[in-house]
Motif scaffolding. Structure first.
Motif, PDB file in Angstrom:
ATOM      1  N   THR A 185       4.173  28.840  50.129  1.00  0.00           N
ATOM      2  CA  THR A 185       2.714  28.888  50.041  1.00  0.00           C
ATOM      3  C   THR A 185       2.219  30.154  50.726  1.00  0.00           C
ATOM      4  N   ASN A 186       0.966  30.506  50.466  1.00  0.00           N
ATOM      5  CA  ASN A 186       0.380  31.685  51.100  1.00  0.00           C
ATOM      6  C   ASN A 186       0.382  31.554  52.615  1.00  0.00           C
ATOM      7  N   THR A 187       0.118  30.333  53.103  1.00  0.00           N
ATOM      8  CA  THR A 187       0.091  30.119  54.554  1.00  0.00           C
ATOM      9  C   THR A 187       1.459  30.338  55.166  1.00  0.00           C
ATOM     10  N   SER A 188       2.498  29.800  54.515  1.00  0.00           N
ATOM     11  CA  SER A 188       3.846  29.958  55.054  1.00  0.00           C
ATOM     12  C   SER A 188       4.311  31.405  54.970  1.00  0.00           C
ATOM     13  N   LYS A 189       3.890  32.111  53.918  1.00  0.00           N
ATOM     14  CA  LYS A 189       4.223  33.533  53.803  1.00  0.00           C
ATOM     15  C   LYS A 189       3.581  34.334  54.937  1.00  0.00           C
ATOM     16  N   LYS A 190       2.312  34.037  55.205  1.00  0.00           N
ATOM     17  CA  LYS A 190       1.617  34.740  56.283  1.00  0.00           C
ATOM     18  C   LYS A 190       2.252  34.429  57.632  1.00  0.00           C
ATOM     19  N   THR A 191       2.619  33.163  57.824  1.00  0.00           N
ATOM     20  CA  THR A 191       3.254  32.768  59.079  1.00  0.00           C
ATOM     21  C   THR A 191       4.588  33.484  59.245  1.00  0.00           C
ATOM     22  N   ARG A 192       5.381  33.528  58.174  1.00  0.00           N
ATOM     23  CA  ARG A 192       6.665  34.214  58.212  1.00  0.00           C
ATOM     24  C   ARG A 192       6.482  35.694  58.541  1.00  0.00           C
ATOM     25  N   ARG A 206      10.249  35.297  49.433  1.00  0.00           N
ATOM     26  CA  ARG A 206       8.850  35.689  49.278  1.00  0.00           C
ATOM     27  C   ARG A 206       8.405  35.400  47.842  1.00  0.00           C
TER      28      ARG A 206
END
Length: 201
Positions: free
Chosen positions: A2-9, A201
């Motif tokens: 998800t976008n949130t998990s990508k940003k967190t990563r 990603r």
């Protein structure tokens, strides 16, 4: 992802690379045959450049900032923040142009071109910054005259007699050496590290 998990990563990777850069920044050493001892070489730009290539120029600039902030928290400053500001701005002048060029075509050939442009950018920007901002500010912060600063360069090379010759003979070669070494190491390790940073990603 998800976008949130990508940003967190991405945030985690920025923090990790910034921490690695901070550790590498601790292992700095002078080039006494090139520049005065307050110019010290380290390889902290390697993880910054790797991050900028893998994650983009904004991430690269952020990693550079994280490196400086963590180093300040650990060691404080002995340059009245002049060195830290200079390190950040000159570092960005290297990694941002390089990562912008590499972002367009992610090939080994283009990476070499990108790093070459980054080195040229860093040398030009570093010379201008030192001549008109960093050296005068450093001298003022420590109650010294600019001639005293230039004297440190003259002690290494008698051809250094003014600000122009100082940046041409000391600052420019120092940044060229740093840029070439950082680029060479990045070129050797990037293909092994980038899949980890760009994974899922």
């Amino acid at each position: 992802m998800t976008n949130t998990s990508k940003k967190t990563r991405t945030l985690v990777e920025i923090g990790m690379l910034g921490a690695i850069a901070t550790v590498l920044m601790l292992f700095e050493f002078p080039l006494p045959f090139i520049a005065p001892p307050f110019y010290e070489l380290d390889f902290s730009e390697v993880p910054v450049l790797v991050g900028a290539f893998a994650l983009g120029p904004v991430a690269g600039a952020t990693i550079e900032l994280v490196k400086i902030l963590i180093n300040l928290l650990i060691n404080g400053t002995n340059t009245a923040f002049v060195g830290e500001i200079g390190n950040y701005l000159i570092g960005c002048s290297f990694i941002i142009p390089a990562s912008l060029i590499y972002k367009k075509h992610k090939t080994k050939k283009n990476a070499m071109l990108a790093m070459a442009v980054g080195i040229i950018s860093m040398v030009i920007f570093g010379c201008v910054m030192n001549a008109y901002v960093l050296l005068p500010t450093y001298a003022a912060a420590f109650g010294m005259s600019l001639d005293e600063i230039i004297g440190f360069g003259s002690a290494i090379n008698a051809n250094i007699t003014n600000v122009t010759s100082f940046v041409a003979i000391a600052v420019a070669p120092f940044n060229i050496i740093k840029g070439v070494l950082v680029s060479a190491i990045t070129l050797l390790i990037y293909k092994h590290i980038s899949p980890i940073l760009k994974g899922h990603r």
